[in-house]
Design an enzyme around this catalytic site. Structure first.
Site, short mmCIF file in Angstrom:
data_model
loop_
_atom_site.label_atom_id
_atom_site.label_comp_id
_atom_site.label_asym_id
_atom_site.label_seq_id
_atom_site.Cartn_x
_atom_site.Cartn_y
_atom_site.Cartn_z
N HIS A 157 -3.88 2.95 -4.55
CA HIS A 157 -3.15 2.69 -3.30
C HIS A 157 -1.75 2.14 -3.58
O HIS A 157 -1.30 1.21 -2.91
CB HIS A 157 -3.92 1.68 -2.43
CG HIS A 157 -4.99 2.29 -1.58
ND1 HIS A 157 -4.71 3.01 -0.44
CD2 HIS A 157 -6.34 2.29 -1.69
CE1 HIS A 157 -5.85 3.41 0.11
NE2 HIS A 157 -6.85 3.01 -0.63
N ASP A 216 -9.79 -0.43 13.38
CA ASP A 216 -9.02 0.81 13.58
C ASP A 216 -9.94 1.91 14.10
O ASP A 216 -9.50 3.02 14.36
CB ASP A 216 -8.32 1.26 12.29
CG ASP A 216 -9.25 1.44 11.10
OD1 ASP A 216 -10.39 0.90 11.12
OD2 ASP A 216 -8.85 2.12 10.14
N TYR A 227 -14.37 -2.60 11.38
CA TYR A 227 -13.06 -1.98 11.25
C TYR A 227 -12.50 -1.77 12.66
O TYR A 227 -13.02 -0.97 13.44
CB TYR A 227 -13.16 -0.66 10.48
CG TYR A 227 -12.95 -0.85 8.98
CD1 TYR A 227 -13.36 -2.01 8.36
CD2 TYR A 227 -12.31 0.12 8.21
CE1 TYR A 227 -13.17 -2.22 6.99
CE2 TYR A 227 -12.11 -0.06 6.84
CZ TYR A 227 -12.54 -1.24 6.24
OH TYR A 227 -12.33 -1.43 4.90
N TRP A 244 -6.51 -1.57 9.88
CA TRP A 244 -5.66 -0.63 9.13
C TRP A 244 -4.78 0.08 10.14
O TRP A 244 -5.23 0.36 11.27
CB TRP A 244 -6.54 0.37 8.37
CG TRP A 244 -7.48 -0.34 7.44
CD1 TRP A 244 -8.79 -0.60 7.65
CD2 TRP A 244 -7.15 -0.92 6.18
NE1 TRP A 244 -9.31 -1.30 6.59
CE2 TRP A 244 -8.32 -1.51 5.67
CE3 TRP A 244 -5.98 -0.99 5.42
CZ2 TRP A 244 -8.37 -2.18 4.45
CZ3 TRP A 244 -6.03 -1.66 4.21
CH2 TRP A 244 -7.20 -2.23 3.73
N ASP A 278 0.88 -1.18 0.00
CA ASP A 278 0.00 0.00 0.00
C ASP A 278 0.91 1.22 0.00
O ASP A 278 2.14 1.08 0.05
CB ASP A 278 -0.93 0.00 1.24
CG ASP A 278 -2.23 0.76 0.98
OD1 ASP A 278 -2.17 1.91 0.50
OD2 ASP A 278 -3.31 0.20 1.25
N TRP A 333 -16.80 -3.63 2.22
CA TRP A 333 -16.25 -2.81 3.33
C TRP A 333 -17.01 -1.51 3.51
O TRP A 333 -17.11 -0.98 4.60
CB TRP A 333 -14.76 -2.55 3.12
CG TRP A 333 -14.40 -1.59 2.02
CD1 TRP A 333 -14.34 -1.88 0.69
CD2 TRP A 333 -14.02 -0.23 2.15
NE1 TRP A 333 -13.95 -0.77 -0.02
CE2 TRP A 333 -13.74 0.26 0.85
CE3 TRP A 333 -13.88 0.64 3.24
CZ2 TRP A 333 -13.35 1.58 0.62
CZ3 TRP A 333 -13.48 1.95 3.00
CH2 TRP A 333 -13.22 2.40 1.70
N ASP A 393 -9.64 -1.13 -4.31
CA ASP A 393 -10.42 -0.08 -3.64
C ASP A 393 -9.86 1.31 -3.94
O ASP A 393 -8.67 1.48 -4.19
CB ASP A 393 -10.42 -0.28 -2.13
CG ASP A 393 -9.01 -0.33 -1.55
OD1 ASP A 393 -8.13 -0.93 -2.19
OD2 ASP A 393 -8.79 0.24 -0.47
N GLU A 394 -10.76 2.26 -3.88
CA GLU A 394 -10.43 3.69 -3.85
C GLU A 394 -9.51 4.15 -4.98
O GLU A 394 -8.70 5.05 -4.78
CB GLU A 394 -9.84 4.07 -2.48
CG GLU A 394 -10.82 3.82 -1.36
CD GLU A 394 -10.32 4.26 0.02
OE1 GLU A 394 -11.06 4.99 0.68
OE2 GLU A 394 -9.21 3.85 0.42
C1 ACM Z 1 -10.51 0.09 2.49
O1 ACM Z 1 -10.76 0.31 3.68
N1 ACM Z 1 -10.04 1.05 1.71
C2 ACM Z 1 -10.75 -1.20 1.90
#
Ligand code: ACM
Ligand code: ZN
Length: 745
Positions: A267, A415, A413, A463, A190, A388, A321-322
């Site tokens: 990412h 975190d 999550y 995370w 990442d 997610w 993702d993202e």
């Molecule tokens: C993520 O939390 N971006 C999968």
């Protein structure tokens, strides 16, 4: 010591040593097994393990028997001998009518019998048995038939933002096995750093993994600059291929599959420090790969080849993702590719990328898992979706007949905060305490039974942007992972939070004594109930830590260990300020908290909105602000109501009456654009037409203030009125206001 015999020495600890000890009052009626077995029946009587002998196993079962012996020796100092006529029998036979991972465990006068149709089943039976001995090594007579509710029971760990050592990974795998998790999702790459040794692309770990300073936030704010590996004072780390194989092997011995994740197409900033030519602009600073550059796919294939050579997992997680897709819109190569393939937008371009990578992996006999964004622009034919951003993506995929792993941010999550954000270590936001994790059901109620068959299970994600080291990672993981263990293993109808909480307390204490930095279950939450007949509010304290006592004052003073202990609901008529703190004996477990509450004049009264409530945060609609219940530590709990335009409401109290004060509570989470208002104003009216201001008040909290914070703003008055208008202006332009509740006395 072999790795396997090493196994239980690390992961096991005697739980029942903690029951009934002086100074504790934690006792369970039955052994505190986590996760609770599917079916368990206790009978009168017990046997002493000391009196058992293990029936000499077949060579195939020797390792498992050793595992059991080591676990009992380590935990209970019980050394079992082997004998051909032994009365502790492990029996592996396909004839047993049990699910693949299931087992049957009988403890009776005749001895202990563990049956399964697979070694995995025996392994899980052993995990249960090791949690069962009580005082003097006695095991109750019982009959257990156990099997998991879900085939996918996972934990995820991001080692890119903060690196975690091989020893830490092993320690976590030990714990996972103990609680019957079977998937470890390892987020290896990442923007925080590339953590896997590639022989084909050695610059990844030479130029794309080390940074100056450990703190991810500081590094991000200084522009996310990587330095060469070996730079004095730099922070980072990566795993050699040998180390990765060691982990795969270590996990396999614990019946855990390691699922590696290689992020693409977004990412991926760290990659471009090493290989800038793989971006659209040909320089570092990009977020995603250039889709129009064929070298990108050569790179991805070669990296995935290395990954497949190390990880036998049938699944490879390819991120997805993202992706921002911004550079793709102007890059000539990306645009040319879109034209050639007839792709109408960049979503379709991302989808094309995922399809193409899927095709490659499928051709090698592997399947992909991707985050739910892989649905955008068309889902690849054999993909498994990891949901997610809530459950929506997962539900869509299940309806399309694709396998799904549920990992919604709320509540999975890890975190997110698990306790009071004012005193807990900085976290990304949100509030996912133990109880919320426990309440989760991976099978959405609005899917059909057929659709729900595609839900393979659930996973919690850690995370590590704000998780600086291993001890902190452990703190965020346990005991919330215990709650998840039961979510994914125990049948939903057998779940019982109160019963679980007692067991979780025991396991958490035992973990902490063994050097596992589990969160010490210290939350005190306040719930209230409105009694409109008696016109009172009943306040309840709920504590997570079952050894603790909640002590409180009502005069604003700080509680001490002699302050009144909460036992029964506190009945409040007028406004009071509760200051509370939990104690174990004389020792405070938490910092003091305060809570102002009372049966105020606006409870149940009609609210008229002259502004728009944000669509995503309607909370409980029009009754939210006057229902007597206050928002919790998270603005997204649907108790707080959110506004992106100035707040402007009127409350009709029904009749003209004397007023003394008007208060509202606000929350600020700067990272989410949620601010305490700059200023509030209260106006009053007798007739609902002519309003008069009783004053304006500026908030004390500055918009720069980080973390989660709260402010209660009160305006005093001595007027008589029926209508109260409450206005607030944004603390920061474009930001949110979240409020709950408006209290009038
Ligand atoms: C993520 O939390 N971006 C999968
Ligand atoms: Zn491009």
């Amino acid at each position: 010591m072999t790795t396997l015999s090493h196994l239980l020495l690390l992961l096991a600890f005697p739980l029942l040593a903690y029951t009934g000890k002086p100074g504790t009052d934690l006792k369970t009626e039955t052994p505190p097994i986590i996760p609770m077995p599917a079916e368990i029946e206790y009978m009168k009587g017990s046997l002493r393990l000391k009196d058992c002998q293990i029936r000499t196993p077949t060579p195939q079962l020797e390792e498992l028997v050793q595992l059991l012996k080591d676990g009992l020796k380590k935990n209970y100092r019980i050394r079992l001998q082997e004998k051909t006529s032994g009365n502790l029998v492990l029996d592996l036979d396909k004839k047993y009518d049990l699910p693949e991972e299931g087992y049957h465990l009988t403890v009776s006068e005749e001895g202990i019998r563990l049956e399964a149709r697979s070694e995995t089943g025996l392994f899980y039976g052993i995990q249960t048995l090791i949690q069962m001995p009580e005082k003097k090594g006695k095991v109750r007579f019982c009959e257990i038939t156990d099997y998991p509710a879900f085939p996918y029971r996972g934990l995820h760990l991001d080692v890119s933002r903060h690196f975690m050592s091989i020893d830490y990974i092993k320690k976590q795998l030990d714990l996972m096995a103990r609680y019957k998790f079977n998937r470890f999702h390892w987020h290896l790459t990442d923007g925080g750093g590339w953590r896997f040794e590639s022989k084909n692309y050695p610059l990844l770990t030479q130029k794309g993994q080390a940074r100056m300073g450990t703190d991810w936030r500081e590094w991000r704010d200084k522009g996310e600059i990587f330095v060469e590996t070996g730079t004095p004072g730099s922070y980072g780390g990566f795993y050699t291929q040998e180390e990765l194989k060691e982990i795969v092997d270590y996990a396999a011995k614990r019946y855990i599959t390691v699922i590696p994740e290689i992020e693409m197409p977004g990412h991926s900033n760290e990659v471009f420090y090493a290989y800038p030519e793989l971006t659209c602009k040909g320089k570092p600073g990009s977020w995603e790969f250039c889709m129009g550059n064929p070298d990108v796919f050569t790179f991805l294939h070669k990296i995935l080849d290395e990954i497949m050579a190390i990880f036998p997992s049938p699944y490879i997680h390819i991120g997805g993702d993202e992706a921002r897709k911004k550079d793709w819109k102007t890059c000539p190569e990306c645009q040319a590719l879109m034209k050639e393939k007839g792709l109408k937008d960049v979503d379709e371009l991302q989808s094309w990328c995922i399809h193409s990578v899927e095709e490659y992996l499928n051709s090698k006999g592997r399947n992909i898992i991707g985050w739910d964004e892989i649905l955008q622009g068309g889902l690849a034919p054999n993909a498994t979706v990891m949901s997610w951003r809530g459950e929506k993506g997962g539900k869509t995929a299940a309806k399309m007949g694709h396998p799904v792993i549920m990992t919604p941010g709320n509540p999975l999550y890890f975190d997110h905060y698990q306790g009071d954000p004012m005193t807990e270590p900085h976290a990304i936001g949100g509030y996912n305490p133990l109880e919320k994790v426990y309440a989760y059901n991976p099978r959405p109620a609005d899917l059909t039974e057929e659709e729900n068959r595609y839900i393979l299970g659930a996973q919690a994600n850690l995370w590590t942007e704000y998780v600086n080291d291993e001890s902190h990672a452990e703190y965020m993981t346990w005991p919330r992972a215990l709650a998840l263990a039961e979510v994914v293993w125990t049948p939903a109808e057998k779940k019982d939070f109160d019963n679980f909480l007692l067991r979780a307390n025991l396991h958490t204490q035992a973990m902490r004594k063994k050097g596992i930095n589990a969160f010490p279950l210290k939350n005190v939450t306040i719930k209230s109930e409105i009694d409109t007949i008696k016109q009172i509010v009943r306040v309840f304290f709920q504590k997570e830590n079952m050894l603790s006592v909640v002590r409180y004052t009502t005069d604003g003073s700080k509680p001490n260990w002699k302050s009144p202990a909460y036992t029964d609901p506190i009945e409040v008529k007028d406004s009071i300020k509760l200051t509370y703190q939990s104690y174990i004996g004389k020792k405070a477990l938490t910092s003091p908290g305060t809570y102002s509450i009372g049966y105020h004049k606006a409870i149940g009264k009609k609210v008229t909105y002259h502004c728009t409530v944000n669509r995503a945060y309607p909370a409980q609609g029009e009754k939210t602000l006057t229902d007597g219940t206050r928002g919790t530590w998270s603005y997204s709990d649907q108790l707080w109501q959110g506004f992106t335009s100035p707040l402007d409401i009127t409350i009709d109290l029904g009749e003209v009456q004397p007023l003394h004060s008007v208060s509202a509570n606000f929350i600020q989470v700067k990272t989410s654009g949620v601010y305490i208002p700059y200023e509030v104003e209260v106006l009053v009216s007798v007739d609902g037409e002519h309003f008069q201001s009783i004053g304006k008040k500026k908030a004390q909290t500055q918009p720069e203030k980080t973390g989660t914070c709260f402010e209660d703003i009160t305006l005093h008055t001595t007027c008589e009125a029926r209508f109260v208008q409450f206005k607030a202006i944004q603390g920061k332009k474009g930001g949110f206001i979240f409020t709950d509740e408006i209290r009038i006395y």
